[in-house]
Design an enzyme around this catalytic site. Structure first.
Site, PDB file in Angstrom:
ATOM      1  N   HIS A   1      -2.809  14.042   9.713  1.00 42.14           N
ATOM      2  CA  HIS A   1      -2.111  13.212  10.700  1.00 42.14           C
ATOM      3  C   HIS A   1      -3.158  12.518  11.579  1.00 42.14           C
ATOM      4  O   HIS A   1      -4.014  11.826  11.056  1.00 42.14           O
ATOM      5  CB  HIS A   1      -1.146  14.122  11.486  1.00 42.14           C
ATOM      6  CG  HIS A   1      -0.144  13.434  12.366  1.00 42.14           C
ATOM      7  ND1 HIS A   1       0.084  12.088  12.402  1.00 42.14           N
ATOM      8  CD2 HIS A   1       0.737  13.969  13.244  1.00 42.14           C
ATOM      9  CE1 HIS A   1       1.032  11.803  13.274  1.00 42.14           C
ATOM     10  NE2 HIS A   1       1.449  12.936  13.807  1.00 42.14           N
TER      11      HIS A   1
ATOM     12  N   HIS B   1       0.319   7.188   2.953  1.00 45.87           N
ATOM     13  CA  HIS B   1       1.276   7.359   4.056  1.00 45.87           C
ATOM     14  C   HIS B   1       2.613   7.812   3.479  1.00 45.87           C
ATOM     15  O   HIS B   1       3.010   7.372   2.401  1.00 45.87           O
ATOM     16  CB  HIS B   1       1.470   6.027   4.795  1.00 45.87           C
ATOM     17  CG  HIS B   1       2.000   6.187   6.170  1.00 45.87           C
ATOM     18  ND1 HIS B   1       3.333   6.368   6.429  1.00 45.87           N
ATOM     19  CD2 HIS B   1       1.368   6.236   7.363  1.00 45.87           C
ATOM     20  CE1 HIS B   1       3.507   6.483   7.735  1.00 45.87           C
ATOM     21  NE2 HIS B   1       2.339   6.420   8.326  1.00 45.87           N
TER      22      HIS B   1
ATOM     23  N   ASP C   1      -5.464   4.911  10.472  1.00 43.29           N
ATOM     24  CA  ASP C   1      -6.710   5.606  10.800  1.00 43.29           C
ATOM     25  C   ASP C   1      -7.943   5.006  10.145  1.00 43.29           C
ATOM     26  O   ASP C   1      -9.067   5.301  10.567  1.00 43.29           O
ATOM     27  CB  ASP C   1      -6.579   7.083  10.395  1.00 43.29           C
ATOM     28  CG  ASP C   1      -5.555   7.794  11.263  1.00 43.29           C
ATOM     29  OD1 ASP C   1      -4.578   8.320  10.727  1.00 43.29           O
ATOM     30  OD2 ASP C   1      -5.732   7.768  12.505  1.00 43.29           O
TER      31      ASP C   1
HETATM   32  C1  SDX Z   1      -0.998   9.153  10.384  1.00 50.35           C
HETATM   33  O1  SDX Z   1       3.849   9.730   9.602  1.00 50.35           O
HETATM   34  C2  SDX Z   1       3.262   8.823  10.357  1.00 50.35           C
HETATM   35  O2  SDX Z   1       3.808   7.826  10.754  1.00 50.35           O
HETATM   36  C3  SDX Z   1       1.796   9.153  10.678  1.00 50.35           C
HETATM   37  C4  SDX Z   1       1.024   8.038  11.384  1.00 50.35           C
HETATM   38  C5  SDX Z   1       1.561   7.798  12.803  1.00 50.35           C
HETATM   39  O3  SDX Z   1       1.356   6.701  13.322  1.00 50.35           O
HETATM   40  O4  SDX Z   1       2.072   8.793  13.409  1.00 50.35           O
HETATM   41  O5  SDX Z   1       1.108   6.836  10.639  1.00 50.35           O
HETATM   42  C6  SDX Z   1      -0.446   8.422  11.566  1.00 50.35           C
HETATM   43  O6  SDX Z   1      -0.961  10.366  10.369  1.00 50.35           O
HETATM   44  C7  SDX Z   1      -1.460   8.361   9.194  1.00 50.35           C
HETATM   45  C8  SDX Z   1      -1.890   9.256   7.998  1.00 50.35           C
HETATM   46  C9  SDX Z   1      -3.299   9.819   8.278  1.00 50.35           C
HETATM   47  N1  SDX Z   1      -3.646  10.811   7.242  1.00 50.35           N
HETATM   48  C10 SDX Z   1      -4.614  10.539   6.324  1.00 50.35           C
HETATM   49  O7  SDX Z   1      -5.186   9.448   6.210  1.00 50.35           O
HETATM   50  C11 SDX Z   1      -4.948  11.710   5.412  1.00 50.35           C
HETATM   51  C12 SDX Z   1      -5.031  11.235   3.957  1.00 50.35           C
HETATM   52  N2  SDX Z   1      -3.666  10.869   3.534  1.00 50.35           N
HETATM   53  C13 SDX Z   1      -2.949  11.825   2.727  1.00 50.35           C
HETATM   54  O8  SDX Z   1      -3.170  13.170   3.069  1.00 50.35           O
HETATM   55  C14 SDX Z   1      -1.482  11.438   2.545  1.00 50.35           C
HETATM   56  O9  SDX Z   1      -1.450  10.119   2.163  1.00 50.35           O
HETATM   57  C15 SDX Z   1      -0.490  11.641   3.683  1.00 50.35           C
HETATM   58  C16 SDX Z   1      -0.514  13.025   4.199  1.00 50.35           C
HETATM   59  C17 SDX Z   1      -0.739  10.669   4.790  1.00 50.35           C
HETATM   60  C18 SDX Z   1       0.904  11.369   3.101  1.00 50.35           C
HETATM   61  O10 SDX Z   1       1.071  12.294   2.106  1.00 50.35           O
HETATM   62  P1  SDX Z   1       2.410  12.508   1.272  1.00 50.35           P
HETATM   63  O11 SDX Z   1       3.481  11.538   1.633  1.00 50.35           O
HETATM   64  O12 SDX Z   1       2.755  13.953   1.359  1.00 50.35           O
HETATM   65  O13 SDX Z   1       1.934  12.073  -0.129  1.00 50.35           O
HETATM   66  P2  SDX Z   1       1.373  13.079  -1.229  1.00 50.35           P
HETATM   67  O14 SDX Z   1       0.277  13.959  -0.671  1.00 50.35           O
HETATM   68  O15 SDX Z   1       2.540  13.734  -1.874  1.00 50.35           O
HETATM   69  O16 SDX Z   1       0.646  12.067  -2.264  1.00 50.35           O
HETATM   70  C19 SDX Z   1       1.390  11.389  -3.284  1.00 50.35           C
HETATM   71  C20 SDX Z   1       0.342  11.074  -4.347  1.00 50.35           C
HETATM   72  C21 SDX Z   1      -0.446  12.316  -4.777  1.00 50.35           C
HETATM   73  O17 SDX Z   1      -0.923  12.053  -6.081  1.00 50.35           O
HETATM   74  P3  SDX Z   1      -0.193  12.820  -7.337  1.00 50.35           P
HETATM   75  O18 SDX Z   1      -0.343  14.319  -7.064  1.00 50.35           O
HETATM   76  O19 SDX Z   1       1.267  12.345  -7.295  1.00 50.35           O
HETATM   77  O20 SDX Z   1      -0.960  12.341  -8.535  1.00 50.35           O
HETATM   78  O21 SDX Z   1      -0.646  10.168  -3.793  1.00 50.35           O
HETATM   79  C22 SDX Z   1      -1.894  10.839  -3.744  1.00 50.35           C
HETATM   80  C23 SDX Z   1      -1.641  12.322  -3.864  1.00 50.35           C
HETATM   81  O22 SDX Z   1      -2.770  12.974  -4.432  1.00 50.35           O
HETATM   82  N3  SDX Z   1      -2.502  10.519  -2.436  1.00 50.35           N
HETATM   83  C24 SDX Z   1      -3.788  10.313  -2.240  1.00 50.35           C
HETATM   84  C25 SDX Z   1      -3.920  10.048  -0.868  1.00 50.35           C
HETATM   85  N4  SDX Z   1      -2.729  10.108  -0.275  1.00 50.35           N
HETATM   86  C26 SDX Z   1      -1.846  10.406  -1.255  1.00 50.35           C
HETATM   87  N5  SDX Z   1      -4.837  10.331  -3.099  1.00 50.35           N
HETATM   88  C27 SDX Z   1      -6.050  10.078  -2.539  1.00 50.35           C
HETATM   89  N6  SDX Z   1      -6.268   9.818  -1.227  1.00 50.35           N
HETATM   90  C28 SDX Z   1      -5.229   9.791  -0.369  1.00 50.35           C
HETATM   91  N7  SDX Z   1      -5.435   9.533   0.911  1.00 50.35           N
END
Ligand code: SDX
Length: 377
Positions: free
Chosen positions: A221, A260, A314
């Site tokens: 997050h 996201h 971010d």
């Molecule tokens: C914020 O919710 C909000 O609005 C949050 C926010 C706000 O203003 O409050 O926007 C602020 O928190 C932004 C997000 C910051 N976090 C990060 O940058 C951390 C990296 N991002 C990931 O951890 C992820 O994208 C999340 C946690 C943000 C979202 O995750 P989800 O919706 O649970 O998605 P997921 O983990 O199920 O991923 C789906 C697929 C997976 O691949 P498969 O297993 O299906 O093959 O996408 C891949 C994931 O591995 N994936 C990524 C990735 N994010 C998702 N692969 C590589 N790098 C990434 N960053």
């Protein structure tokens, strides 16, 4: 009522709000119907908070009064500075601010009052004093004298002034203010959900915001902005970015600042922050940071954009905060300052139409198990 299981509450609507609207497919974010780009270009953080808390833009005299209400609260209550200066100098700022916002409740004569006027008063206190708490702690940990808040300055400008001991340039103050506008609210993200969930028990504003800070700290997050900067520092050159990213993806590691739960397109905030990051990187001799970021974005576009993974808020805020001169462990605390605007608004919304948050759970353990006396285990 039928029960459905959605891991991580994905796709579940748990509240209503009039503050921010997100279209994840189109990459749209609006605060009370105003596109985020309009607010980033023309508004200020104080005006944006007024918008979120009143669901309309202020008239000129209303904005002046709102600013005055905030600025007269910049100072800490008696005893708070001493408590802050008793903390370990090497404490992490996110732990410090989670602790000190909670401690503010002990200087409130009626901390549990949950009528709307009282909640607004608490929101003003927390928003006005969080920058002071963070800046005082930073000055204390680097062994520099505290810099008292200057009530003639905006929240953004005053924070940089108290942190650095000198007035920021107009460019840096404006950049800080735009970042606060962009980070102020964002639907039912995890930290906002946490705040609303706590408030749904009729607890109190301080407990709700404290819970939200704990949630925002997580690297999935708000903590991601710090993770982006660590990644940029690990990549030795622009040319090394592709291998670094592909190796991480191959290990199924997440690239911080990408992806996201709601946006399956470019985060509109990232677009604004990219422009800001490029400008500030160029102004401050950090263009290599921006170039590395652009290269990472290109590699990710080829590798994972088809999965709907794009830069989020971010990704470019990291370069922006670095160029503004913020210490790395102050990146997420700045997100806290901004998001107090959203959290407090959501707490008040929750109280306005409350129902206790109490989801169900799918029990997957055994049944009918006999108790075994300890002598027989
Ligand atoms: C914020 O919710 C909000 O609005 C949050 C926010 C706000 O203003 O409050 O926007 C602020 O928190 C932004 C997000 C910051 N976090 C990060 O940058 C951390 C990296 N991002 C990931 O951890 C992820 O994208 C999340 C946690 C943000 C979202 O995750 P989800 O919706 O649970 O998605 P997921 O983990 O199920 O991923 C789906 C697929 C997976 O691949 P498969 O297993 O299906 O093959 O996408 C891949 C994931 O591995 N994936 C990524 C990735 N994010 C998702 N692969 C590589 N790098 C990434 N960053």
């Amino acid at each position: 009522m039928g029960k459905t299981y959605s891991k991580g509450l994905e796709g579940v609507i748990a509240a209503e709000t009039k503050m921010s609207f997100i279209d994840g497919e189109k990459g749209v974010l609006e605060y009370v119907g105003i596109p985020i780009g309009e607010l980033a270009s023309h508004s200020t953080f104080e005006e944006t908070v007024f918008l979120l808390w009143n669901l309309r833009l202020p008239k000129k005299d209303e904005l002046a009064r709102f600013q005055a209400e905030l600025r007269k609260r910049y100072e800490l209550p008696a005893g708070m500075a001493q408590r802050l200066l008793s903390l370990p100098r090497d404490a992490k700022p996110m732990h410090v601010i989670r602790t000190m916002v909670s401690a503010l409740s002990m200087h409130d004569l009626n901390p549990d009052a949950n009528d709307i006027p009282s909640l607004r008063e608490k929101a003003l206190n927390i928003l006005a004093r969080t920058p002071t708490l963070l800046a005082y702690f930073h000055r204390y940990r680097i062994g520099m004298p505290l810099v008292a808040p200057d009530p003639s300055l905006s929240i953004a400008e005053n924070f940089l002034y108290m942190l650095n001991g000198e007035r920021p340039t107009e460019t840096m103050a404006k950049a800080m203010d735009v970042c606060l506008v962009l980070h102020a609210d964002h639907g039912l993200n995890n930290s906002t959900f946490s705040a609303r969930s706590v408030m749904s028990t009729q607890s109190d504003m301080y407990s709700a915001v404290t819970a939200a800070i704990g949630s925002l700290k997580g690297p999935l997050h708000g903590g991601a902005n710090e993770g982006v900067m660590v990644m940029l520092n690990e990549i030795p050159s622009v040319d090394a970015a592709e291998k670094y990213v592909l190796d991480k993806l191959a290990r199924k590691d997440k690239i911080m600042g990408f992806g996201h739960r709601i946006y399956k397109s470019y985060d509109p905030r990232a677009k604004h922050l990219q422009v800001l990051a490029r400008q500030l990187a160029s102004d401050t001799g950090n263009i290599a940071l921006y170039d590395k970021s652009k290269r990472i974005e290109e590699v990710m576009a080829t590798a994972v954009a088809a999965k709907g993974i794009y830069p989020n808020v971010d990704f470019y805020s990291a370069t922006t905060y670095h160029c503004i001169g913020l210490p790395l462990d102050m990146f997420t605390p700045v997100f806290v300052i901004a998001r107090i605007g959203g959290w407090a608004g959501h707490v008040i919304e929750q109280m306005g139409d409350n129902r206790l948050f109490r989801p169900d759970v799918d029990y997957t353990g055994p049944h009918g198990v006999a108790y075994t006396p300890v002598t027989k285990r």
